[in-house]
Write a protein that holds these residues in place. Sequence first.
Motif, short mmCIF file in Angstrom:
data_model
loop_
_atom_site.label_atom_id
_atom_site.label_comp_id
_atom_site.label_asym_id
_atom_site.label_seq_id
_atom_site.Cartn_x
_atom_site.Cartn_y
_atom_site.Cartn_z
N PHE A 122 -7.59 -5.66 2.63
CA PHE A 122 -7.79 -6.20 3.97
C PHE A 122 -6.98 -5.47 5.04
O PHE A 122 -6.84 -5.98 6.15
N ASN A 123 -6.44 -4.29 4.74
CA ASN A 123 -5.58 -3.58 5.69
C ASN A 123 -5.99 -2.12 5.86
O ASN A 123 -5.17 -1.22 5.73
N PRO A 124 -7.26 -1.84 6.15
CA PRO A 124 -7.68 -0.45 6.24
C PRO A 124 -6.99 0.36 7.32
O PRO A 124 -6.78 1.57 7.16
N SER A 125 -6.61 -0.27 8.42
CA SER A 125 -5.90 0.47 9.46
C SER A 125 -4.53 0.94 8.96
O SER A 125 -4.09 2.05 9.28
N GLY A 126 -3.88 0.10 8.18
CA GLY A 126 -2.61 0.50 7.57
C GLY A 126 -2.80 1.63 6.58
O GLY A 126 -2.00 2.57 6.52
N ILE A 127 -3.88 1.56 5.81
CA ILE A 127 -4.20 2.64 4.86
C ILE A 127 -4.41 3.95 5.60
O ILE A 127 -3.96 5.01 5.16
N SER A 149 0.82 -1.21 0.00
CA SER A 149 0.00 0.00 0.00
C SER A 149 0.85 1.26 0.00
O SER A 149 0.52 2.24 -0.67
N GLU A 150 1.95 1.24 0.73
CA GLU A 150 2.82 2.42 0.74
C GLU A 150 3.43 2.67 -0.64
O GLU A 150 3.50 3.81 -1.10
N ILE A 151 3.85 1.60 -1.30
CA ILE A 151 4.35 1.74 -2.67
C ILE A 151 3.29 2.40 -3.55
O ILE A 151 3.57 3.34 -4.30
N SER A 152 2.06 1.91 -3.46
CA SER A 152 0.99 2.43 -4.30
C SER A 152 0.65 3.88 -3.98
O SER A 152 0.41 4.68 -4.89
N VAL A 153 0.64 4.22 -2.70
CA VAL A 153 0.36 5.60 -2.30
C VAL A 153 1.39 6.55 -2.90
O VAL A 153 1.06 7.61 -3.45
N ILE A 154 2.66 6.17 -2.81
CA ILE A 154 3.71 7.01 -3.38
C ILE A 154 3.54 7.13 -4.88
O ILE A 154 3.63 8.23 -5.45
N LYS A 162 0.25 9.98 6.92
CA LYS A 162 1.69 10.19 6.71
C LYS A 162 1.96 10.94 5.41
O LYS A 162 2.79 11.86 5.38
N TYR A 163 1.29 10.56 4.34
CA TYR A 163 1.59 11.12 3.03
C TYR A 163 0.62 12.23 2.60
O TYR A 163 0.81 12.82 1.55
N ARG A 164 -0.40 12.50 3.39
CA ARG A 164 -1.38 13.52 3.07
C ARG A 164 -2.04 13.23 1.72
O ARG A 164 -1.92 13.99 0.76
N ILE A 165 -2.74 12.12 1.68
CA ILE A 165 -3.54 11.74 0.52
C ILE A 165 -4.88 11.25 1.06
O ILE A 165 -4.94 10.60 2.10
N VAL A 185 1.85 18.32 -6.07
CA VAL A 185 0.54 17.84 -5.66
C VAL A 185 0.19 18.51 -4.33
O VAL A 185 0.96 18.45 -3.37
N ILE A 186 -0.96 19.15 -4.30
CA ILE A 186 -1.45 19.84 -3.11
C ILE A 186 -2.72 19.16 -2.65
O ILE A 186 -3.65 18.95 -3.44
N VAL A 187 -2.77 18.79 -1.38
CA VAL A 187 -3.97 18.16 -0.81
C VAL A 187 -4.37 18.92 0.44
O VAL A 187 -3.57 19.09 1.35
N GLY A 188 -5.60 19.42 0.44
CA GLY A 188 -6.06 20.20 1.58
C GLY A 188 -5.24 21.44 1.82
O GLY A 188 -5.07 21.88 2.95
N GLY A 189 -4.74 22.03 0.73
CA GLY A 189 -4.00 23.27 0.84
C GLY A 189 -2.57 23.13 1.29
O GLY A 189 -1.91 24.13 1.60
N GLU A 190 -2.04 21.91 1.32
CA GLU A 190 -0.64 21.70 1.68
C GLU A 190 0.03 20.81 0.64
O GLU A 190 -0.61 19.97 0.01
N ILE A 191 1.31 21.02 0.48
CA ILE A 191 2.04 20.25 -0.53
C ILE A 191 2.31 18.84 -0.03
O ILE A 191 2.97 18.64 0.99
N SER A 192 1.77 17.86 -0.73
CA SER A 192 2.03 16.46 -0.43
C SER A 192 3.19 15.92 -1.24
O SER A 192 3.84 14.94 -0.85
N TYR A 193 3.45 16.54 -2.39
CA TYR A 193 4.57 16.13 -3.25
C TYR A 193 4.99 17.30 -4.12
O TYR A 193 4.16 18.05 -4.62
N ASP A 194 6.30 17.47 -4.27
CA ASP A 194 6.83 18.30 -5.35
C ASP A 194 8.11 17.66 -5.87
O ASP A 194 8.61 16.69 -5.30
N VAL A 195 8.62 18.17 -6.97
CA VAL A 195 9.73 17.51 -7.66
C VAL A 195 10.97 17.40 -6.79
O VAL A 195 11.81 16.52 -7.01
#
Length: 412
Positions: A123-128, A103-108, A134-137, A382-392
Amino acid sequence: MRESFREFTITGCSFVLSDPWNVLSGVNVYIKDGMVMDVGDYQSGDVLDCKGGVLMSGLVNAHTHTPMSILRGYKDDLDLHQWLSFMWEKEASIYNDIMNVGSEISVIEMLLSGTTAFVDMYFNPSGIKGLAEKYRIRAFAGETFMDNREDSESVKRRQESLSPSTFFKPIVNVHSLYTASLETLHKAAQIAKSQKTWIHMHVSETRQEVYSIKRKTGKFPVELLNETGFLNLIQAVHMGWITNQEISYMKGKTSTHCPTSNMKLATAGSFPFKEMHESGVNVTIGTDGAASNNSLDMFREMKTAVLLQRHSYWDLWVKASHVLEASTVNGYKLIGINGGEVKKGKVADLVILDRRSMLPLKEDRIVSNLVYNVTGNAVKTVIVGGEISYDVSMKETFLNRIETLYNEVKDL
């Protein structure tokens, strides 16, 4: 990362795609408290320089299975039901810590390619939930009811323990009508109502599924769900094998098209995009999992969605703007957040694309380039909720983290 609720203005964009039909130029986008407060001349707070790029809404991946990135390339050349038998056998030995690695690989990967929200079935919603924070997604996930995997009461107890957080909301997953009984579906519906959420479910994906349900119940799947009263709660995924009458039952409800996965698994059928759209169905788009796609790039998925419709129907009705709408406006409608457009009062879930990926950079070609040319590699910020979750500046860190995570499961 920006501090919470920081006030800033995005300036210097060549173009701003305010919605799937309108392209603006020469405007600033002012953001405060996680919301778009103005699109125009106003400027306040810090400045985020777009550097001539193109600003658009973030994308919603409306159906995926995030842990399955670790199974990418495994048993590629099988049809769906053969493929599932191998997947279920393999998944029996994949425990939560390994699921969370996938899931972490996919989120990134999703953040790298401009996805700001996703709907997950595994089957791992708590991990999600932890990864979303952590990643603001934005993540929508839950336990998955499958009678051939685990008894429904155990799944029910775990589902009832899930609670929302800033970037996570519980949903209820029911794998399908061929893996869950109507009694199980009733339990799932009760939980969905109590948690004020919805049921995320594979429906009418293959001819085999449709006719096995028909033989067993005398009804086609959507017909059965409608007559039993469950359809109002269901986000119906795939829907390649449905009748015209069943389309009419879907008015006001959500269906999700996963074109690449459907073609790869040879499910055939035809997702009736035009008919659903015209019938008032909220059409969304998902990549499915990385084991059946094998990409989580929503830009690629949008292009494939248009091309498959045109190839299957010999018709040009479905346009680039339709799949942009499905991946932005309609995706946010599904998840219950006022977003999917770059407009005053909308949530600030935004993506900046490198101008060099959009050449020739002309107003009348922006939408075309976004759908038919661009891939996730064009994403700069990438901005989520007004904060940068990713930039180059974070790209190497993210890519190195993916490599590290794959090394943790290399013996799988």
